[in-house]
Design an enzyme around this catalytic site. Sequence first.
Site, PDB file in Angstrom:
ATOM      1  N   LYS A  84       1.325  10.137   5.742  1.00  0.00           N
ATOM      2  CA  LYS A  84       1.547   8.730   5.750  1.00  0.00           C
ATOM      3  C   LYS A  84       2.651   7.942   5.482  1.00  0.00           C
ATOM      4  O   LYS A  84       2.827   6.652   5.156  1.00  0.00           O
ATOM      5  CB  LYS A  84       0.248   8.006   5.280  1.00  0.00           C
ATOM      6  CG  LYS A  84      -1.052   8.561   6.069  1.00  0.00           C
ATOM      7  CD  LYS A  84      -2.337   7.459   5.777  1.00  0.00           C
ATOM      8  CE  LYS A  84      -3.673   8.157   6.282  1.00  0.00           C
ATOM      9  NZ  LYS A  84      -4.736   7.285   6.362  1.00  0.00           N
ATOM     10  N   LYS A  95      -2.313  -1.640  -3.629  1.00  0.00           N
ATOM     11  CA  LYS A  95      -3.254  -0.316  -3.784  1.00  0.00           C
ATOM     12  C   LYS A  95      -2.042   0.849  -3.629  1.00  0.00           C
ATOM     13  O   LYS A  95      -1.266   0.790  -3.099  1.00  0.00           O
ATOM     14  CB  LYS A  95      -3.939  -0.410  -2.572  1.00  0.00           C
ATOM     15  CG  LYS A  95      -4.707   0.769  -2.335  1.00  0.00           C
ATOM     16  CD  LYS A  95      -5.036   0.657  -0.902  1.00  0.00           C
ATOM     17  CE  LYS A  95      -6.078   1.979  -0.530  1.00  0.00           C
ATOM     18  NZ  LYS A  95      -6.580   1.850   0.917  1.00  0.00           N
ATOM     19  N   TYR A 120     -14.826   0.644  -7.123  1.00  0.00           N
ATOM     20  CA  TYR A 120     -16.046   1.216  -7.112  1.00  0.00           C
ATOM     21  C   TYR A 120     -17.182   1.110  -8.333  1.00  0.00           C
ATOM     22  O   TYR A 120     -17.976   1.657  -8.464  1.00  0.00           O
ATOM     23  CB  TYR A 120     -15.948   2.882  -6.762  1.00  0.00           C
ATOM     24  CG  TYR A 120     -15.056   3.013  -5.392  1.00  0.00           C
ATOM     25  CD1 TYR A 120     -15.646   2.831  -4.033  1.00  0.00           C
ATOM     26  CD2 TYR A 120     -13.660   3.118  -5.506  1.00  0.00           C
ATOM     27  CE1 TYR A 120     -14.818   2.825  -2.892  1.00  0.00           C
ATOM     28  CE2 TYR A 120     -12.789   3.293  -4.346  1.00  0.00           C
ATOM     29  CZ  TYR A 120     -13.497   3.075  -3.123  1.00  0.00           C
ATOM     30  OH  TYR A 120     -12.941   3.138  -1.844  1.00  0.00           O
ATOM     31  N   ARG A 138     -10.733  10.192   1.562  1.00  0.00           N
ATOM     32  CA  ARG A 138     -10.566  10.744   2.591  1.00  0.00           C
ATOM     33  C   ARG A 138     -11.797  11.628   2.684  1.00  0.00           C
ATOM     34  O   ARG A 138     -11.887  11.876   3.989  1.00  0.00           O
ATOM     35  CB  ARG A 138      -9.194  11.453   2.812  1.00  0.00           C
ATOM     36  CG  ARG A 138      -7.966  10.235   2.744  1.00  0.00           C
ATOM     37  CD  ARG A 138      -6.739  10.948   2.946  1.00  0.00           C
ATOM     38  NE  ARG A 138      -5.949   9.769   3.004  1.00  0.00           N
ATOM     39  CZ  ARG A 138      -4.343   9.668   2.748  1.00  0.00           C
ATOM     40  NH1 ARG A 138      -3.919  11.084   2.716  1.00  0.00           N
ATOM     41  NH2 ARG A 138      -3.482   8.843   2.485  1.00  0.00           N
ATOM     42  N   LYS A 152       0.810  -0.995   0.073  1.00  0.00           N
ATOM     43  CA  LYS A 152       0.251   0.044  -0.009  1.00  0.00           C
ATOM     44  C   LYS A 152       0.818   1.241  -0.103  1.00  0.00           C
ATOM     45  O   LYS A 152       1.575   1.468   1.041  1.00  0.00           O
ATOM     46  CB  LYS A 152      -0.855  -0.008   1.190  1.00  0.00           C
ATOM     47  CG  LYS A 152      -1.763   1.062   1.185  1.00  0.00           C
ATOM     48  CD  LYS A 152      -2.836   1.117   2.279  1.00  0.00           C
ATOM     49  CE  LYS A 152      -3.640   2.503   2.482  1.00  0.00           C
ATOM     50  NZ  LYS A 152      -4.503   2.490   3.440  1.00  0.00           N
TER      51      LYS A 152
HETATM   52  C1  PBG Z   1      -7.122   3.480   5.381  1.00  0.00           C
HETATM   53  C2  PBG Z   1      -7.610   3.389   4.209  1.00  0.00           C
HETATM   54  C3  PBG Z   1      -7.385   4.352   2.886  1.00  0.00           C
HETATM   55  C4  PBG Z   1      -8.058   3.775   1.672  1.00  0.00           C
HETATM   56  C5  PBG Z   1      -8.782   2.336   2.281  1.00  0.00           C
HETATM   57  N1  PBG Z   1      -8.135   2.180   3.523  1.00  0.00           N
HETATM   58  C6  PBG Z   1      -7.116   5.824   2.656  1.00  0.00           C
HETATM   59  C7  PBG Z   1      -5.727   5.892   3.185  1.00  0.00           C
HETATM   60  O1  PBG Z   1      -4.905   5.226   3.494  1.00  0.00           O
HETATM   61  O2  PBG Z   1      -5.381   7.248   3.559  1.00  0.00           O
HETATM   62  C8  PBG Z   1      -8.291   4.302   0.427  1.00  0.00           C
HETATM   63  C9  PBG Z   1      -9.232   3.744  -0.327  1.00  0.00           C
HETATM   64  C10 PBG Z   1      -9.604   4.591  -1.544  1.00  0.00           C
HETATM   65  O3  PBG Z   1      -8.828   5.607  -1.997  1.00  0.00           O
HETATM   66  O4  PBG Z   1     -10.415   3.922  -2.357  1.00  0.00           O
HETATM   67  N2  PBG Z   1      -6.700   2.715   5.923  1.00  0.00           N
END
Ligand code: PBG
Length: 326
Positions: free
Chosen positions: A219, A250, A315, A207, A197
């Site tokens: 992050k 991701k 989505y 967010r 990720k």
């Molecule tokens: C947070 C989380 C995020 C997403 C899924 N779980 C956002 C982040 O890490 O800030 C993002 C999913 C998306 O953008 O569709 N744990």
Amino acid sequence: MNFHRPRRNRQNEVIRSMVRESHLSPDHLIAPLFVVEGKGAVIPINSMPGQARFSIDELVREAKELYGLGVRCVALFPAIDEKLKTPDAREAYNRDGLNARAIRAVKEALPGMMVMGDIALDPYSSDGHDGLVDPKTGEILNDPTLEVLAKQALCAAEAGADILGPSDMMDGRVGVLRRALDESRFQNTLIMSYTAKYASGYYGPFREALDSAPKRGDKKTYQMDPANSTEALREAQLDADEGADILMVKPGLPYLDIIYRLKEMSTLPIAAYNVSGEYAMVKAAAQNGWIDHDKVVLETLTCFRRAGADVILTYFAKDAARLLRT
Ligand code: PBG
């Protein structure tokens, strides 16, 4: 003359279907859904046209519709009331909290629908981080976070979640979750780890949907550097050793090379998360008439499959399932 004509294999749909290498069906799709408190609420998300925050009754209705279209897994993301967000994120393991109630409601209405629960603290944390924050230094604390994640995982599993998706990127979390689950009768609960990720700009609309952006900092001390790919192999090795069932990459589209590399090196199924920003870009361009929405959706999802993704969180799940039906 040795004149090769690859076009012979493309001359009509029969031969094209016969030699097609990748296939897309709703079997491979997981639909992420946002949940809010309330009744009869479907609150649109500005930056994600077609997506909404659903109250639990509407969530169940949406899940039924997806199920009817052949989508058999949903990933739930609760939008938590600001008043319930705390530095210790304790709402993350509230058995009567929104997330637990949402999981229970979907499983009760649709026992055959697999429900995935996200494991990370950001929706519940007043700091907006996936882990606990040291109030003095601002450091994201790894090992203390693991204890909270384990409680969150048990809470989701007890509510009926079939799959847990640790999206926090703390070191060692897959092993800690696996042990906690196994010690409490949840040997069959799957872990789909967010293995690679990345610290990405593509999460912006998500967010906004959850109002979960970090209050301070970014992050980058836990999510991966977008410039790296060998590091993803290291994460994959660790998650596999710790007992993950499925490895996820991701975001999705800009990271197809990572999907490909993980598929090559691992014997575990690979998932891709086609994230909110990727969705927003396609919807925006389509709304402007700049691209053909349906064509681009099916092409995008097919390309994930071609790159090596067994599973796709997207989505577009409902759009795609509808298109695949006709
Ligand atoms: C947070 C989380 C995020 C997403 C899924 N779980 C956002 C982040 O890490 O800030 C993002 C999913 C998306 O953008 O569709 N744990």
